[in-house]
Structures are given as C-alpha cells and as structure tokens.
Design a protein around this motif. Structure first.
Motif, PDB file in Angstrom:
ATOM      1  N   ASP A  29       0.831  -1.205   0.000  1.00  0.00           N
ATOM      2  CA  ASP A  29       0.000   0.000   0.000  1.00  0.00           C
ATOM      3  C   ASP A  29       0.865   1.255   0.000  1.00  0.00           C
ATOM      4  O   ASP A  29       0.508   2.273  -0.612  1.00  0.00           O
ATOM      5  CB  ASP A  29      -0.923   0.021   1.223  1.00  0.00           C
ATOM      6  N   ASP A  31       0.709   4.157  -2.893  1.00  0.00           N
ATOM      7  CA  ASP A  31       0.347   5.541  -2.598  1.00  0.00           C
ATOM      8  C   ASP A  31       1.517   6.503  -2.739  1.00  0.00           C
ATOM      9  O   ASP A  31       1.310   7.713  -2.879  1.00  0.00           O
ATOM     10  CB  ASP A  31      -0.203   5.638  -1.168  1.00  0.00           C
ATOM     11  N   HIS A  32       2.745   5.968  -2.679  1.00  0.00           N
ATOM     12  CA  HIS A  32       3.943   6.806  -2.783  1.00  0.00           C
ATOM     13  C   HIS A  32       4.886   6.174  -3.810  1.00  0.00           C
ATOM     14  O   HIS A  32       5.945   5.635  -3.454  1.00  0.00           O
ATOM     15  CB  HIS A  32       4.631   6.939  -1.426  1.00  0.00           C
TER      16      HIS A  32
END
Length: 344
Positions: A290, A294-295
């Motif tokens: 995750d 997200d990054h």
C-alpha cells in the motif's frame, strides 16, 4: 524523490498512517501460510517414505512457506502483525519453534539492528559482518583469510545459514551475561523443539523425519540469509560514522527495495520493501505494498531486481570515501577512493 534528512523524517511521519495492524488480516495471512506448510510437509513425507524421491522437490515450496512464517514472526517481533502485544508475542514464540529461532532473544537483537543499521561505529548487532577497506588492509594475513572465507558464497549462503539456525540459535550468543531473559527464551524454545522433534520421530521415525525436514530447514535458512544479505549488502547502500549517521537516512538509503516477481513477493511477505520497513518498522508486511502504491516515488529508491541482486555477492568491503560497497578485486586493482590498494 526524497532529497535530504528533513524530507526523510517527514516521510517517516507520513508513513505512520500505515502502522495500524488488522487482526482479521493477520489471522488470514497466518492461516494461508501455516496450513499449506504442514499439508506440504505431510504430503512430502507420504511420498518420500514410499521411495519416490521426486517428493523431495516439495522441499522448495515448503521452504518458501517456512520463510514466510519467519517473516510473520519477524513482524510479531516488531509488534506489527496483530494489534495486541500478547497476540504478537505468543504467535511469534510458537512460530519460533518451527523456524528454530528463539523469539524473545532474536527480537531484542533485531531491535538493535534497526537502531544501529548503517552506523560504522556500532556494527555487530544482527548484521552481516562488514569491514571497510582500511580495516581489511590493517588486518594480519590470517584474519584477512578468515574474512574472505566468511564472505565466500558457500559459507555465507550455505554452511553459515545452517549453522546459524540449527546450532547458534541454541544458545543466547552475545547475551549470555545479560541476565536470565535471553536464557529463558533460548532454553524454552530448545525444550519445545526437542519435545516436538521427539514426538515426530516417534511417530514417523528418525530417517523419514530428517529426510523430509532437514532439506526444508537448510533451504529456508539459505533463502532467509540471502534476503537479509541483499537488503543491506548492495553497492549504493549507506554506511556512516557516528557523527554523520542519521537513523532515517540510514533506514531509507541503507536498505534496498528488492523488487521480486509477484509469487516471490508473496513467499517473502513483502520484506523486499525493506527501505520502507526500516523507515517505519511498525508497518505490517501486508500493508507495505500500500505504501508503494500511494507513494510511487519510493519504488525507485534502492531498487534491485532479482538479476541485479546476483551482482551483490562479491561486494564485501566498504569504501568510505567513495561511499559504496566494493569487491576484493576492485580493492586490489585500486578502483576505490580512499586508499590505493590492498595487499594481494
């Protein structure tokens, strides 16, 4: 991209959002790892005792599952797999019997590794022994030979891991004078292992037990040490002296992103996202993907592919001025920045 210490610290604070474990997810991950492991172990036994040696091929997936169990134990040690400490500790202790790793003793050593990773003045806690070029050159010939032997692939990924998990973990090496807790952890694990092994030998016999379990343990140990090696022993890793060392910088840039194929990412419980793990060790293994989703800028930091990881094997000496890990051959040929060469 992450540019400096202030940005790295800010990133660590941002990643705290992913720290919350989910108990249901933890139970699910544990079941889909432990149940197949014991099923494959039993199937391997049933095939091998009938003389079908092809059943030994099942040692590979069983070893992969044993590695995944160790990674779950690893997360329990960080208090990140379940929400409650009690659940983390007792699941970790139970898995430690299967992985031959005393949980509480290992957890304390591993915490020291995280606290000092990449610090040249605080080496020796859960690390691969690493010398600088100058340190190696200053050693007498016999100690140089010992270091070369230690760093040889047959020792590092063969005999060494087997010795570590089967023999060395039977005593609290390095903590033998640190009170009763390390002894309780190791001896408690040893007694439980002995009872379990005696029961299995009584049930299936000594020969079949060793024929099935020993290849699984040896292979899993080698895989585990290989993973730990690649996660810190790559060319562009980060080592600094105490005065220049920064926890967040060492975490992000001293640990690799070992980008593996999807099936191997599953078997290794995403531990290849090691730079993120070191930056925020309380993130559960099942939430590490995750973070990269997200990054995405983090995916390129310290990225090493499976093929590129093979190039890490010869790198054994830290070039302090050039700030990179180099091979003995590079040091001999003078392809470094801080000294001209070392004795051949």
């Amino acid at each position: 991209m992450v540019q400096g210490p202030s940005e790295t610290r800010a990133l660590a604070q941002l990643l705290a959002h992913y720290r919350q474990p989910h108990n249901a997810r933890g139970v699910f991950e544990l079941l889909i790892t432990a149940v197949p492991f014991f099923v494959i172990w039993a199937l391997m036994l049933a095939v091998v005792v009938r003389g079908h040696w092809i059943g030994l091929l099942l040692a590979a997936p069983a070893a992969g599952l044993l590695v995944r169990l160790f990674m779950i134990q690893h997360d329990c040690g960080h208090g990140s797999f379940f929400r409650g400490r009690l659940a983390n500790d007792w699941v970790g202790r139970a898995i430690g019997v299967v992985t031959l790793t005393p949980y509480d003793y290992w957890r304390r050593n591993h915490a020291r590794h995280h606290a000092s990773s990449g610090n040249l003045d605080h080496r020796g806690s859960g690390d691969i022994d690493t010398l600088t070029v100058k340190e190696f050159a200053a050693r007498p010939r016999w100690r140089q030979i010992l270091y070369r032997l230690y760093r040889h692939p047959i020792v590092m990924f063969g005999a060494g891991p087997t010795y570590l998990f089967i023999l060395r973990h039977r005593l609290p090496i390095g903590s033998m004078r640190s009170g009763w807790r390390p002894w309780l952890s190791t001896m408690g694990t040893n007694v439980t292992i002995a009872v379990l092994i005696a029961g299995m030998i009584g049930l299936v016999g000594l020969g079949p037990f060793l024929l099935v379990h020993l290849p699984i343990v040896v292979l899993a140990a080698s895989i585990g040490v290989w993973l730990f090696y690649v996660q810190h022993q790559f060319e562009e890793t980060s080592w600094s002296r105490d005065e220049a060392w920064s926890f967040h910088e060492a975490a992000l840039h001293g640990s690799s992103h070992y980008h593996l194929p999807a099936v191997l990412r599953w078997f290794t419980a995403n531990i290849g996202v090691h730079h993120v793990h070191h930056l925020c060790s309380r993130i559960p293994c099942y939430r590490l993907p995750d973070v990269l989703r997200d990054h995405p800028e983090l995916a390129a930091v310290g990225r090493i592919t499976l093929l590129q990881s093979l190039q890490c094997v010869p790198r054994a000496l830290w070039d302090e001025k050039g700030r990179r890990l180099i091979s003995f051959r590079e040091a001999r040929s003078g392809k470094l920045s801080n000294v001209s060469n070392i004795d051949q």
